[in-house]
Design a protein around this motif. Structure first.
Motif, short mmCIF file in Angstrom:
data_model
loop_
_atom_site.label_atom_id
_atom_site.label_comp_id
_atom_site.label_asym_id
_atom_site.label_seq_id
_atom_site.Cartn_x
_atom_site.Cartn_y
_atom_site.Cartn_z
N TYR A 79 0.85 -1.20 0.00
CA TYR A 79 0.00 0.00 0.00
C TYR A 79 0.88 1.24 0.00
O TYR A 79 1.86 1.33 0.74
N ASP B 121 1.64 5.17 0.63
CA ASP B 121 1.20 6.28 1.47
C ASP B 121 2.33 7.29 1.59
O ASP B 121 3.51 6.94 1.43
N ILE C 77 4.00 0.71 2.37
CA ILE C 77 3.89 0.14 3.70
C ILE C 77 3.53 -1.33 3.54
O ILE C 77 3.09 -1.77 2.47
N ALA D 179 -2.26 -2.85 4.09
CA ALA D 179 -3.46 -2.18 4.59
C ALA D 179 -4.59 -3.19 4.52
O ALA D 179 -4.78 -3.85 3.49
N ASN E 9 -3.91 0.53 8.78
CA ASN E 9 -2.54 0.27 8.38
C ASN E 9 -2.07 -0.90 9.23
O ASN E 9 -1.86 -0.75 10.44
N LEU F 267 -7.23 4.03 8.83
CA LEU F 267 -7.07 4.82 7.62
C LEU F 267 -8.02 6.01 7.66
O LEU F 267 -9.20 5.87 8.01
#
Length: 782
Positions: free
Chosen positions: A603, A605, A628, A631, A660, A667
């Motif tokens: 994911y 971010d 990351i 998620a 997360n 989120l």
């Protein structure tokens, strides 16, 4: 355009509709032929034989068109979940029969809601929410907590809508006026991966109005005139759509829309600045059927949005606390134009099992031109001249900036059908591709850094096997290949992947169809996420950090050419419920219920570095888009409707959690709870429809540090539609009857001092109570 001119144009258009209504009433009363509903097969619809003497049978009405005519003419209504859709599998099926979380919004629903902006038509769709500013008419669609940078694929007549601008707003939006729309299909989750790359959150497919939305059976030509006026404040709409069947094989259709509104008040009575805007839009379509089974359609849509984005200084700034609360951001006069052109070819014959083909070529251009008109520090950095260079985030009053996106693409697929014993098989295969060309121009400000220019090419192909055994078993298996190539300056990146899908459903008893599904989706990094680089300008204050490229600013954006694509892995259990003649000979119940969990690996971010001390406190020096670990988004969705003919009631909504998984922090883009109850009655031989809608939303309190949570709120809306004759329909509504203050999404904190971004905070509340009334008139003839 001056306010007087805007209001005059809207009122003149509305008055014209009323005048024509008065002249047409006698003629309308004399016309007594009532439209006849047409049946639509859940399989491939049979094409009517050509009869030159009767061109009205060249195309069959769709269920949404039938429903609109039923509402006006008193015939039996059609359940919305019975609408034919191709969104989930690219093969025609009713939404209620699809082994996927599919919702449809019909034309009569849109007209009954009298929406002022696009988000207003999605109240009763589970899993869908919006993060949009009151001073920006663009739409930001969120499906199951996923939005931004194409996580939700949005198409209009098959054309991708990929516009994106990074600022104090969501990273992904599009422009589309609801008056242009003839219907919408929503597929939640990556189960629609065969429809195109990137849709790890879902697909929203819009169909603009076409000739069958206006012409009735037996008519060779037809025109619909509509006008609406609303309060809070001075909302006006006028539109005209019309078409003619020049021959049995040639249709010509077009329309125009004008919409305007003044600044609205929220539920607390506060005027939300710069929420006034005007829209001018039009569309044109030419449909040609050169041979039996073949249809070629040329389509063009143009929209022009004129609005002002940003907030003025709304209070004193004598102290630091007042400055943090009241100081406005820069204000820009904005003119956004959207052009969409499509060319599609369809071939289908009931007797041809080898070929059921679709080919589409499209181009979409969004031009957002902005001119700075105001800054909170008007006596200082806002104006240039006499040695003043202006504000180094946004330049000087009078400075211009622009954000342009050109998207070109194509989509081609074919379905081959064959039977093996009791197995009915449909193999669908196809290819698609699009290219985004982002061009940002900002000679003085910071936009070239935050929304960098570049080119991204995304392509893919798929093959799907849909199998039905007898009447009780269905299996859908597919695999998709995606590839992307990105180029901006000296940065290049690319990647590819295969994404599978498998769905199994059974019907142990009639009306009850459980299914299980596993699907993966693949989203390539955007240009901004990959190549954003440089110092974020200070706006006139001190520079905290020196960046690797030698520039200095509040903090430094770092590019990430090694950014990996996101992969959504969705597990789903669903139930389709379809029952007729339950308590009476004409009632029906439809329901789609599902539980899901979408694990998004890699994911992407925006991640801040560990804060370091400066002379003004501790701040992060670097911001970079990073992958990351994971998620996780999971939840429950339901959409139900019971229709007894003379009355109806339904409940739809969702409960969603999103975190997360690396930090266990929620989120910010999640709308955790939405429950919408809709009920109504049909009176006076079903020519009068009165309905109410109660939408209950839960607040998102599980958000990252620095965010202000969204509010929980209750929206109650009332609607009335009265068909005075079959050609004249009056409508009225009250939105937000309880005059609730609500802020539907979490507000991000400032990147510099921990306070909220003032322009987002001031423009996020929705409108307070709104009264609306409208009139629609139809003309037509053989």
């Amino acid at each position: 355009m001056a306010d007087g001119a805007r209001y005059s144009r809207a009122l003149i258009l509305g008055a014209s509709v009323v005048s024509i209504a008065a002249l047409a009433t006698e003629r309308s009363l004399a016309q007594t032929a009532s439209p006849q509903a047409e049946s639509v097969s859940s399989e491939r619809p049979k094409q009517a034989k050509r009869k030159p003497a009767k061109p009205q049978v060249a195309q069959q009405a769709t269920p949404e068109v039938m429903n609109a005519r039923a509402q006006a003419g008193g015939a039996a209504p059609v359940q919305v979940l019975d609408t034919i859709t191709v969104a989930a599998t690219k093969t025609k099926e009713r939404a209620i029969d699809s082994l996927a979380p599919v919702s449809s919004i019909s034309l009569d629903q849109i007209q009954g809601l009298q929406p002022n902006r696009l988000s207003g038509i999605f109240y009763a769709v589970p899993g869908v929410s919006f993060q949009e500013r009151g001073d920006d008419p663009a739409t930001v669609i969120n499906v199951r907590g996923l939005q931004d940078f194409g996580r939700v694929a949005v198409v209009v007549d098959g054309a991708r809508q990929n516009y994106q601008r990074t600022g104090h707003n969501a990273n992904g939006s599009f422009f589309l006026d609801p008056e242009l729309i003839g219907g919408v299909d929503v597929v939640r989750g990556p189960t629609a991966n065969i429809y195109g790359s990137g849709a790890i959150g879902g697909l929203v497919s819009f169909r603009t109005k076409d000739i069958n939305d206006v012409l009735r059976p037996g008519e060779r030509w037809g025109v619909d005139l509509s006008g609406t006026y609303g309060s809070n404040s001075n909302r006006g709409l006028g539109s005209v759509f019309g078409g003619v069947r020049a021959t049995p094989d040639i249709d010509i259709f077009g329309g125009a829309v004008y919409r305007t509104q003044d600044n609205y008040k929220d539920g607390n009575g506060t005027v939300i600045g710069n929420t006034n805007n005007q829209v001018e839009a039009g569309l044109l379509k030419l449909t040609v059927r050169p041979a039996l089974g073949h249809e070629v359609k040329f389509g063009a849509t143009f929209q022009d949005y004129q609005y002002t984005i940003g907030q003025m200084n709304t209070g004193p700034v004598a102290t630091a606390a007042q400055r943090a609360l009241y100081q406005g951001s820069s204000v820009y006069s904005s003119d956004t134009k959207n052009y969409t052109g499509t060319l599609t070819w369809n071939y289908s014959l009931p007797s041809d099992n080898l070929f059921d083909s679709h080919v589409s070529i499209y181009g979409n251009r969004t031009e957002n031109d902005q001119t700075k008109t105001y800054h909170y520090s008007t006596a200082g950095a806002a104006y240039c001249g006499a040695g003043n260079v202006g504000n180094n985030i946004s330049g000087c009053v009078g400075d211009k900036r622009s954000y342009d996106l050109n998207t070109f693409g194509f989509d081609a697929n074919n379905t081959t059908r064959f039977n093996v014993g009791d197995w009915r098989n449909a193999v669908t295969y196809g290819v698609d591709a699009f290219q985004d060309d982002v061009i940002t121009k900002d000679s003085r400000g910071n936009s070239n850094i935050t929304t960098p220019s570049g080119i991204r090419t995304v392509s893919g192909g798929f093959i799907q096997l849909k199998q039905n055994y007898s009447s009780w078993f269905e299996a859908v298996s597919a695999i998709r290949y995606d590839r992307y190539d990105l180029e901006s300056g000296k940065t290049n990146s690319s990647g590819d992947r295969f994404s599978p899908k498998i769905t199994l459903g059974v019907t142990p008893v009639a009306g009850f169809q459980p299914y299980v599904s596993y699907a993966e989706g693949y989203r390539a990094p955007s240009i901004t996420e990959t190549v954003i680089s440089g110092a974020h300008a200070t706006g006139g204050g001190p520079a905290f950090f020196v960046c690797p490229d030698g520039t200095s600013g509040l903090f430094c954006f770092l590019p990430n050419p090694n950014l990996r694509p996101e992969v959504g892995k969705n597990k789903e259990v669903g139930f389709n419920l379809k029952y007729d003649n339950i308590f009476s000979a004409s009632d029906s119940f439809r329901g789609k219920i599902n539980l899901f969990r979408n694990d998004v690996s890699d994911y992407i971010d925006l991640v801040a570095s560990t804060p370091v001390p400066t002379g003004f406190g501790s701040f992060s020096q670097f911001y970079q888009y990073q992958n990351i670990a994971n998620a996780r988004i999971q939840g429950f969705e339901a959409e139900t409707m019971y229709d007894a003919g003379n009355w109806f009631i339904g409940v739809a909504g969702h409960y969603i959690q999103g975190k997360n998984a690396q930090t266990n922090i929620g989120l910010a883009t999640i709308t955790p709870r939405k429950v919408v109850t809709t009920g109504g009655v049909r009176l006076l031989d079903r020519t009068l429809i009165v309905s109410a809608q109660w939408a209950s939303y839960g607040a998102n309190n599980d958000v990252p540090a620095g965010y202000i949570p969204s509010t929980g709120y209750e929206l109650v809306n009332l609607y009335l539609t009265y068909a005075a004759t079959k050609d004249i329909v009056f409508s009225a509504s009250i939105d937000n009857l309880l005059n609730q203050y609500y802020r539907p999404y979490a507000i991000p904190g400032s990147s510099t001092d921990g306070t909220t971004q003032n322009d987002v905070l001031w423009t996020s509340p929705g409108a307070g109570r709104v009264y609306k009334a409208g009139l629609k008139i139809h003309f037509g003839g053989a």
